[in-house]
Design a protein around this motif. Sequence first.
Motif: not given
Length: 130
Positions: A56-70
């Motif tokens: 869950a913590a890793s998925v949260e990081k991934l979503l934040k990175i996607l947000g940064g890319l977006d």
Amino acid sequence: MIDFAAGYQAYQHTSVNVKASGADIHSLVGMLFDGFLDELARTEGHIQAKRHDKKAASVEKLLKILGGLDASLDQDKGGEVAVNMHNLYQFCGQALLRASLRDSLTELADVRTVMTDLQQGWQALLQHRA
């Protein structure tokens, strides 16, 4: 007992901060792709080992990175390319959530394919700029 994982994480965090402090926006986007794919590999490991809290913590990081890319997309100047990138980031975010809910390595593989293709395209663009 020595906590090597915590030491490595501190080193990694410092290393990323140093690299980011001297990087232009194009290099930063490349670093986000690299970080995303590294974290995606950790997420796969967490699913395989049934470490749900860490997954869950890793998925949260991934979503934040996607947000940064977006957020790095220039919707005004990017035109259709920016729209397509935004749609791919959204696809990946939704697939990550489904993969997390289902513990699906198959859906993570789909995300890996998309993000690896985007990373390779970005690297080619950076090499062409140089």
